[in-house]
Motif scaffolding. Structure first.
Motif: not given
Ligand code: TXA
Ligand code: MG
Length: 315
Positions: A28, A51, A55, A60, A114, A136, A174, A188, A217-218
């Protein structure tokens, strides 16, 4: 700090084992990884990216057998999705295992998990006896990196190693689906189409709307954003309103007299997703003052592309 861009798995292992950060390739976008079980290491991720602590990070894993070491009470729907779609661009939110430090999940009792589809990173994950927390690898709010060079441009002096796995093949983050409650809910839109998920587990709710509330979140309203203003709509109308000091991000048409990047000559949404973030970066770096863009067809990966365009344009 001297940053290396390399494919050296041994160095990546030893850095991660000693609580350091390593940027890792996935299909991704590139991630900024640390040992998910080491709270001190994970704090460095938040600091390095600027960050906010509200958030949460995605954890992984190397495969299905590692999932019950990070999550508990895993429902049947989640197992079906993992079996069909992992490794791949799908993050599943589950009840958190008590081993996962609270800093990883921003205090939530759920965790996003993931299994990425990238040979180098899978080999790294298999060689470690802990999972990797990784958001990311971009400064918070900016466009996600889809190559090692993108990571180096922005975080290069702040991390010791960027594992170079080439250009990301999917190009948008993702899809996140919450399977921790009664109804599976998409949080998302991303690299796995909603249609693909529904073929496996039936109808799901899509709750991936923009909000400025950190508790979803996110889903921050403004995100993935270039530094200069970006407008999304009908390109001809936008040109009429804004004159010639613009760069154009089009889907398949070309605009010869202008600075223009088109995402896919043939109208292929996969190609468009793969090229989207690199194109936004290039246009952000040129001499024009505004980026104007258009939406793509709103199905399959097109929904994720349109979501990113909306957030990039939100200010
Ligand atoms: O493709 C991807 O998902 C990439 C690659 C590196 O794996 N990672 C990614 O991570 O996009 P990040 O942190 O930029 O975005 C992850 C999102 C965040 O916005 C966060 O709020 C959400 O995932 N998230 C993580 N854990 C969560 C949870 N327990 N409940 C709801 N949302 C969650
Ligand atoms: Mg991100």
């Amino acid at each position: 700090m001297d940053t290396r861009i390399a494919t050296d798995l041994l160095e990546a292992q030893s850095l991660l084992k000693s609580g350091k950060l390593v940027a890792i390739p996935t299909e991704t976008v590139y991630g900024l990884a640390a040992n998910a079980l080491n709270a001190d290491a994970v704090i460095h991720i938040f600091e390095t990216k600027n960050r906010p602590h509200f958030d949460p990070l995605i954890v992984h894993v190397s495969g299905l057998d590692q999932v019950d070491t990070v999550a508990s009470h895993i429902p049947e729907s989640a197992y079906k999705l993992m079996e069909e779609l992992w490794p791949g661009p799908l993050t599943i939110v589950l009840q958190k295992h008590e081993r996962i430090p609270h800093i990883v999940t921003s205090g939530l009792d759920t965790v996003g998990v993931r299994m990425p589809n990238h040979a180098l990173t899978l080999e790294l994950l298999r060689s470690l006896n802990f999972p990797l927390a990784a958001p990311s690898a971009n400064p918070f709010g900016y466009i996600s990196p889809t190559s090692a060079q993108h990571v180096a441009e922005q975080l290069g002096d702040r991390i010791p190693l960027i594992l170079d796995g080439g250009e990301c093949t999917i190009g948008v983050e993702s899809t996140i689906i919450d399977c921790s409650g009664d109804t599976p809910t998409i949080l998302r839109l991303g690299g796995t189409a909603v249609e693909t998920i529904e073929e496996i587990i039936g109808p799901v709710q899509v709750n991936a709307i923009s909000t400025s509330s950190p508790q979803a979140p996110g889903m921050l309203h403004s995100h993935y954003a270039p530094r200069k203003p970006m407008l999304v709509g009908n390109i001809h109308e936008l040109l009429h309103e804004h004159g010639s000091d613009v760069s154009i991000l089009s889907f398949k048409d070309s605009f010869h007299n202008f600075r223009n990047i088109r995402l896919s000559e043939t109208g292929d949404l996969h190609e468009a997703a793969r090229k989207l973030f690199a194109a936004m970066r290039k246009l952000d770096a040129d001499q024009h003052s505004i980026i104007i863009a258009e939406f793509v067809p709103d199905y399959g990966l097109g929904r994720a592309i349109n979501d990113r365009l909306k957030r990039a344009a939100a200010k």
